[in-house]
Design an enzyme around this catalytic site. Structure first.
Site, PDB file in Angstrom:
ATOM      1  N   CYS A 125      42.341  38.589  37.603  1.00  0.00           N
ATOM      2  CA  CYS A 125      42.646  37.195  37.906  1.00  0.00           C
ATOM      3  C   CYS A 125      41.715  36.682  39.006  1.00  0.00           C
ATOM      4  O   CYS A 125      40.533  37.049  39.051  1.00  0.00           O
ATOM      5  CB  CYS A 125      44.120  37.035  38.264  1.00  0.00           C
ATOM      6  SG  CYS A 125      44.672  35.323  38.281  1.00  0.00           S
ATOM      7  N   ASP A 194      51.559  37.523  43.881  1.00  0.00           N
ATOM      8  CA  ASP A 194      52.310  36.264  43.905  1.00  0.00           C
ATOM      9  C   ASP A 194      53.604  36.463  44.679  1.00  0.00           C
ATOM     10  O   ASP A 194      54.027  35.610  45.449  1.00  0.00           O
ATOM     11  CB  ASP A 194      52.599  35.779  42.484  1.00  0.00           C
ATOM     12  CG  ASP A 194      51.398  35.033  41.944  1.00  0.00           C
ATOM     13  OD1 ASP A 194      50.458  35.683  41.479  1.00  0.00           O
ATOM     14  OD2 ASP A 194      51.381  33.786  42.061  1.00  0.00           O
TER      15      ASP A 194
HETATM   16  C1  RUB Z   1      46.979  33.706  40.391  1.00  0.00           C
HETATM   17  C2  RUB Z   1      47.261  35.144  40.661  1.00  0.00           C
HETATM   18  C3  RUB Z   1      46.688  35.718  41.927  1.00  0.00           C
HETATM   19  C4  RUB Z   1      47.744  35.631  43.029  1.00  0.00           C
HETATM   20  C5  RUB Z   1      47.159  35.967  44.391  1.00  0.00           C
HETATM   21  O1  RUB Z   1      47.682  33.224  39.266  1.00  0.00           O
HETATM   22  O2  RUB Z   1      47.985  35.816  39.958  1.00  0.00           O
HETATM   23  O3  RUB Z   1      46.364  37.077  41.741  1.00  0.00           O
HETATM   24  O4  RUB Z   1      48.279  34.331  43.071  1.00  0.00           O
HETATM   25  O5  RUB Z   1      46.188  35.015  44.744  1.00  0.00           O
HETATM   26  P1  RUB Z   1      47.537  31.663  38.890  1.00  0.00           P
HETATM   27  P2  RUB Z   1      45.842  34.722  46.282  1.00  0.00           P
HETATM   28  O6  RUB Z   1      46.087  31.400  38.644  1.00  0.00           O
HETATM   29  O7  RUB Z   1      48.355  31.525  37.654  1.00  0.00           O
HETATM   30  O8  RUB Z   1      48.078  30.871  40.037  1.00  0.00           O
HETATM   31  O9  RUB Z   1      45.390  36.026  46.866  1.00  0.00           O
HETATM   32  O10 RUB Z   1      44.718  33.720  46.206  1.00  0.00           O
HETATM   33  O11 RUB Z   1      47.053  34.174  46.934  1.00  0.00           O
END
Ligand code: RUB
Length: 305
Positions: A125, A194
């Site tokens: 991701c 998340d």
């Molecule tokens: C984003 C996702 C990321 C986490 C952590 O999913 O799964 O791995 O949110 O991100 P989406 P961060 O694109 O559906 O929001 O480290 O930037 O908080």
């Protein structure tokens, strides 16, 4: 950005990623307080609580959004005047945005130290916390090579490879189903979060648990990079984390398959703590079994209030 624009940007994925949506939610409440022209604290309370509900309802899975908004409103319930409340909320909002950005930088510094010179890293991701560790390792002069998954259906992997390539990092895009076969070449897996539950399970982009299983099979360390405000105190009382299901149009176009075929599009999954070797937070590296203690330390009386 005002509350309504923030809510639609989060729903439409223009603002995405657990850290970013939390900062956007906190900032929107701060801006609302700053701009508000209430004469009466009860009127303000109603408007702010309506806005809170709209913001936290915009995406259901990342607890960072709820925690960011709750942090911003900490103490609001005992404010007696509009001016006191405006001051409190704007300070809290600025403080959350600043400290959460700082947390990502600190995670980057701690995480970079766990990356060896010449390491091959797999990520999934687009996580600002995980990418900060990789970028910081690169900035400190280590040679790193990254495999980034496409992350269907939204393809956040495209963001990741662009971001890393811009920094001059050697990055290879792979499709999600290549994870197990590529794992043989990988030294460490680094992903974001998340939500982290009180028993140390990770909720992150769909497919994360497959990386964890493949890493486990190949004896590759699986590391989560996460700010502590991704921990969910609610899970201590058995609340389940809601896994967002998004529009099936993200997977197939209309008319591409018969109408009687069902399509299921859950966008997050859960990785049990036994597959997680460590959680890199802004307060240090935490064993998934210690999340409960960290939660009490960070959330204090709010956890039991
Ligand atoms: C984003 C996702 C990321 C986490 C952590 O999913 O799964 O791995 O949110 O991100 P989406 P961060 O694109 O559906 O929001 O480290 O930037 O908080």
């Amino acid at each position: 950005m005002n509350v309504d624009d923030t809510v639609s940007a989060i729903k439409g994925m223009e603002i995405r990623g657990a850290g970013r949506i939390a900062r956007a939610g906190a900032a929107a409440i701060g801006e609302m307080a700053r701009a508000g022209k209430w004469n009466d604290i009860n009127e303000m309370r109603k408007d702010i609580l309506d806005a809170k509900a709209k913001i936290i309802g915009s995406r259901p899975t990342a607890v960072s959004l709820l925690n960011g908004v709750q942090y911003t409103l900490k103490g609001f319930d005992v404010c007696r005047s509009v001016s006191d409340a405006v001051k409190l909320i704007t300070n809290n909002s600025d403080d959350f945005v600043r400290s959460s950005e700082e947390a990502v930088r600190t995670i980057g510094k701690i995480g970079a130290r766990r990356i060896k010179d010449g390491a091959v890293i797999m990520t999934h991701c687009n996580s600002s916390a995980a990418l900060e560790c990789i970028k910081e390792a690169h900035r400190s002069g280590k040679a790193v090579k990254v495999y980034a998954t496409e992350s269907r259906p939204w393809r956040q992997g495209i963001l990741t490879v662009n971001e890393l390539a811009k920094e001059g990092i050697d990055v290879t895009l792979i499709i999600d189903s290549a994870v197990r076969s590529v794992m043989k070449k990988v030294d460490i897996v680094m992903v974001g979060a998340d939500t982290i539950t009180s028993n140390g399970a990770l909720i992150n982009k769909i497919g994360t648990s497959q990386l964890a299983l493949a890493a486990n099979e190949s004896r590759v360390p699986f590391v989560v990079c996460s700010e502590t405000y991704k921990i969910s105190p609610q899970t201590l009382f058995g609340d389940m984390v809601t896994i967002e299901e998004r529009d099936t149009g993200e997977i197939v176009r209309k008319g591409e398959i018969p109408d009687n075929v069902k399509v299921f599009n859950p966008v997050f999954d859960s990785t049990p703590s036994r597959y997680i070797d460590g959680i890199i937070t802004e307060i240090g590296i935490v064993n998934p079994g210690s999340v409960y203690e960290i939660m009490i330390k960070q959330f204090g009386e709010q956890t039991f209030g």
